[in-house]
Each structure stands twice: as C-alpha cells, then as structure tokens.
Design an enzyme around this catalytic site. Structure first.
Site, short mmCIF file in Angstrom:
data_model
loop_
_atom_site.label_atom_id
_atom_site.label_comp_id
_atom_site.label_asym_id
_atom_site.label_seq_id
_atom_site.Cartn_x
_atom_site.Cartn_y
_atom_site.Cartn_z
N LYS A 63 -25.59 48.16 42.90
CA LYS A 63 -26.27 49.33 42.34
C LYS A 63 -27.23 48.88 41.24
CE LYS A 63 -22.18 52.07 43.30
NZ LYS A 63 -20.89 52.54 42.75
N ARG A 110 -29.53 49.41 35.22
CA ARG A 110 -28.77 48.18 34.94
C ARG A 110 -29.74 47.04 34.65
NH1 ARG A 110 -23.50 47.84 38.88
NH2 ARG A 110 -23.02 50.06 38.93
N HIS A 160 -25.58 57.87 48.79
CA HIS A 160 -24.28 57.47 48.24
C HIS A 160 -24.01 58.37 47.03
CE1 HIS A 160 -21.41 54.21 46.58
NE2 HIS A 160 -21.38 55.23 45.74
N GLU A 199 -16.31 53.37 62.76
CA GLU A 199 -16.85 54.69 62.39
C GLU A 199 -18.20 54.90 63.06
OE1 GLU A 199 -17.33 54.88 58.14
OE2 GLU A 199 -15.23 55.29 57.76
N GLU A 228 -14.79 55.74 50.38
CA GLU A 228 -13.78 54.92 49.71
C GLU A 228 -13.39 55.59 48.41
OE1 GLU A 228 -15.40 51.01 48.88
OE2 GLU A 228 -15.96 50.71 50.96
N LYS A 250 -8.65 50.28 53.47
CA LYS A 250 -9.60 51.35 53.82
C LYS A 250 -9.16 52.20 55.02
CE LYS A 250 -12.47 49.98 50.56
NZ LYS A 250 -11.60 49.02 49.86
N ARG A 270 -10.59 52.66 39.42
CA ARG A 270 -10.89 52.02 38.12
C ARG A 270 -11.95 52.82 37.39
NH1 ARG A 270 -14.07 49.37 42.05
NH2 ARG A 270 -16.28 49.75 41.63
N GLU A 316 -15.89 58.12 46.62
CA GLU A 316 -17.23 57.87 47.15
C GLU A 316 -17.43 58.59 48.48
OE1 GLU A 316 -17.97 53.28 45.57
OE2 GLU A 316 -17.79 53.67 47.71
#
Ligand code: MV4
Length: 446
Positions: free
Chosen positions: A237, A336, A208, A200, A288, A116, A292, A275
């Site tokens: 999520k 989900r 997000h 940070e 980030e 990162k 994938r 992101e």
C-alpha cells in the site's frame, strides 16, 4: 490497568505506542537490535533492552529474548505492533502462559483468520458474502479442475496460508490451470510450509476496502467505518484514505454490519480489520481479516477522533465498549514515505538522512521515527514516515497533502515523496476514480 508495557517492535509504530502509553500513565519498555541503538523508540521509552543483532530473526522475531526482556523488566503486557510477531499465535500463547498479557486477540482468533480457507468457510457460515469459489482447500488436481470449470474462468488460485499475493495465481483458461496450480502450490509450500490451495472466481478491477472493527472481552463488537487501500504497488500500500470516494452511505452501513458479523462469528477480541473486495457494481466480498493494528490506522483516528492504540490497551485490560458504530466526521489521507527510489523501480534506498524538515500546520500529522542524522538501516521495512492530512472535505485533504509534501524536505536518501506529489495531482485520483489496477498504468518519470 497495566503498569508497564513492553513494545515488541521498532520504528514509527513503537514510538506511536509509547506516546499513547505515556498519555495513559503506563511505563514503557523498548526492545532493540544493535542496529537500532540510536532509534527514537529507544530514547523515548522508560527502559530499553537490547535483544540481539540486526537481523530480524535474531532480534525482533526472537521470542525467547523478548519474553526474557519482559520478565527482567517486570512488564505486565506486550504490544506487538504490526509485522514481526503481531500475527504469530504461538507468540501470543507464550505471552499469555507467562502471565504477560498479549495486547491483541486470543491465539485462536489469529489461527482462525490466518488460515484463509478456514476463514472463508467461517464467513460463509456467518452469512458474510464471499467471492463464489470452493468450500475449502482442494487436495486433488482433477477435482480442482472440475471446480474451476464449475466456478467459471477466470479464477484465482489462492494459498490457504497465503497473504500479500504470495502463492496466488490468476488463471484465464482450463489449458493454463495445471501449470498455475502447481506453481502456486510450490510457491506456498516453500514460503509458508503449506502448499494447500483453494479457488475463487476472479473479481476484475476490484477496490480494496477494509473496515476497522473493535471487539471487547464480553462479546460486544463495533465498526469504525472503512479505509480505501486500492492505491497499491505489488501488494504494498502506498496511499490510504477515508471515507472512500467509491463507498456510498448505504454501502458503508452494509459493509460495516458485515464486518461486525464477521468478528462476532469468532467472538473476536481486540482491534482488527476486515478486508473486502468491492467490484464495479459495488458488490462486496470478504477477502481476509487482519488481527492486528495496521499501518494505516491513523486515518481512522483522524476522522472519528479516537485513539486506536488506547482502545487496544483498554480492551486487553478488560474494559468494555458500548458497541455503537462510528462514522467519519472528516476526510483523511495517508501517504507512506518510504526510503525508496521511485525512478529506479522503487529500489530500497537506505543510508544517512542529512537533512530532515517535516511539515506541520493545521490538519497535518507526521508519524515517524526518523530525524536529521538518523541512518536508515537496510535490514528492515523501508517505511520511514507516514504523512497524514485531515480536513472537512476530500478536496481540502488533497490540497493540504500537496502543500505538506512540498514542505517535506528529506536529503541524503531517496524517498517516495516525488511519487506522492505526482499522484496528488493526477486528474483521475483527484476525481476519486481509481481501483487496485490504478498504479499498473501510472507512469512516473523524471
Ligand atoms: C483477489 C482478486 C480478485 N479476485 N481475489 C491480492 C492479495 C490477496 N490478499 C488477495 N488479492 C486479490 N484477491 C479474487 N477472487 C484480486 C486481488 C488483488 C488485489 C487485492 C487487493 C488489493 C490489491 C490487489 C492487487 C492485485 C490483486
């Protein structure tokens, strides 16, 4: 084009990949653990190879068994899905060295974004906005304290090897710095074998927002707009939607351009997600990059009429893309459905599904590997289905979701359906007023 693809995954994503392969005339090989013998990915693939016992590290993470399965079946490519080996650069390298194309980015892309602090540095050099913070990792705690003072409290201490909130601490004042720094470092060292940290500025109540991108082997990159993933619980999520109710057309253009710049900076190949954190004044910051295909990819597919798995396969086979960007033509929401008891702290609820009736009708999509008589195993992720709706407006997509949730009948196990029913009727959610803090104050009682 590939003749045969081995899918190094299980569950709904394995089935999702098999479906696209079939449509493309590509043969498929499923791999499975002994716990997944009766899974649909095993039934619907052209061939299936058992790769070990139920435990992931002995089956779906067993690199040598998977490569051996690809070799004996003569597969010319491997699709890793998400999770498991999808962001393992060593696996990607081993595939490519064995002459089996890894359907995903090059190993170097995974490494450059997996670390990162390195990713942050690369983004600064590329001119992509990042949260004010340190240039890289800080080794010395005294230097770290001075840096935190310079940045200004509150600050976030983050593990460079981190992800999903592990090895991350929020620090409100100098007196609490040392304790948090040491805890974050120790947690990261035991979880990732790397305790290095960077700092940070803390962004309060962020949204997000992630941008889907695709890059081909010839340096062309495009974006496919955003997904709002702010509805999360403990970094899991639960609901995603696109377009985001918080994002203006102007901001979509700007964030899309920034995401393309991010991918171009590393010559990225494949589909990926950039992101961002977006603050209340609509300032956005790189957080980030995921290298994938993601769980929530279908909502993007629904609003731009595009098969992202097909795109991944084509890119891996060397097909070029035009480089033009895509913007939403509709509104899509994903819920989900997890095998979890929402009235008992979202505790996992594995077991036998005795009744299963999935919703249908116009604008309703269900991606799942489950069915009546299927046994949810305790070894793996608790997600058992993705319920996706698409309509012309957000209001209609929500109505459709309410209707589809009412139609969804699952018996024998607990699921997150009651949570989603409550959320889809929440006045603030309906207004589109939510941030990543939303679920902290969301009460679900019987
Ligand atoms: C942050 C942040 C606020 N400020 N960084 C959470 C997981 C990891 N990927 C980064 N995370 C955050 N980083 C700064 N500088 C807040 C979070 C965060 C968060 C981010 C996205 C979605 C949900 C979240 C929940 C808690 C904290």
């Amino acid at each position: 084009m590939f003749k045969k693809i081995l899918i190094a995954n299980r569950g709904e994503i394995a089935l999702r990949i098999i479906r696209t392969c079939k449509e493309m005339g590509i043969k498929t090989v499923a791999v499975y653990s002994t716990a997944d013998e009766n899974s649909l990915h095993v039934r619907f693939a052209d061939e299936a190879v058992c790769i070990g016992p139920p435990e992931s590290n002995k089956s779906y993470l067993n690199v040598h068994q998977i490569i051996a399965a690809a070799e004996v079946t003569n597969a010319d490519a491997i699709h890793p899905g998400y999770g498991f080996l999808a962001e393992n650069s060593r696996f990607a390298k081993i595939c490519n060295e064995a002459g089996i194309k890894f359907i995903g980015p090059q190993p170097e892309h995974i490494d450059q974004m997996g670390d990162k602090a390195t990713a942050r540095k690369t983004m600064i050099e590329a001119g992509v906005p990042v949260v004010p913070g340190t240039d890289g990792i800080i080794k010395d705690i005294e230097v770290a304290k001075k840096e935190a003072q310079r940045i200004g409290y509150p600050v976030m201490v983050k593990a460079t090897a981190g992800g999903g909130g592990k090895g991350m601490r929020l620090v409100w004042a100098a007196e609490e710095f040392e304790k948090n720094w040491n805890n974050a470092s120790n947690e990261a060292a035991s979880a990732f074998g790397n305790g290095d940290l960077y700092i940070e500025k803390f962004v309060e109540e962020p949204h997000h927002i992630e941008i889907q991108i695709a890059g081909d082997q010839y340096g062309k990159v495009c974006h496919l707009s955003e997904r709002d993933c702010s509805i999360q619980r403990r970094h899991q999520k639960l609901v995603e939607e696109t377009p985001s109710p918080f994002i203006t057309d102007e901001l979509r253009q700007k964030m899309g351009d920034a995401a393309v710049k991010a991918a171009q900076a590393i010559n990225y190949e494949g589909v990926g997600t950039v992101e961002f954190l977006v603050d209340k004044n609509r300032n956005f910051f790189f957080m980030e990059m995921n290298t994938r295909i993601q769980v929530e990819h279908p909502i993007t597919e629904e609003v731009i009429d595009f098969d992202l798995i097909k795109e991944q396969i084509k890119i891996a086979a060397g097909v070029s893309i035009s480089g033009k960007n895509y913007f939403p033509n509709a509104h899509s929401i994903e819920c989900r459905i997890n095998a979890e008891d929402v009235f008992n702290n979202f505790r996992p609820s594995p077991g036998l599904i005795t009744t299963w009736h999935s919703p249908g009708g116009h604008g309703v999509r269900v991606d799942t590997h489950a069915y009546a008589g299927y046994k949810i195993q305790p070894y793996y992720d608790s997600m058992i289905a993705k319920l996706i709706t698409v309509a012309q407006t957000r209001e209609e997509a929500i109505s459709k979701m309410q209707r589809a949730l009412d139609e969804f009948v699952i018996e024998g196990i607990h699921t997150t359906i009651p949570f989603h029913k409550k959320l889809m009727n929440d006045p603030d959610f309906i207004k589109g007023e939510y941030t990543t803090k939303f679920l902290e104050n969301f009460k679900i009682e019987e």
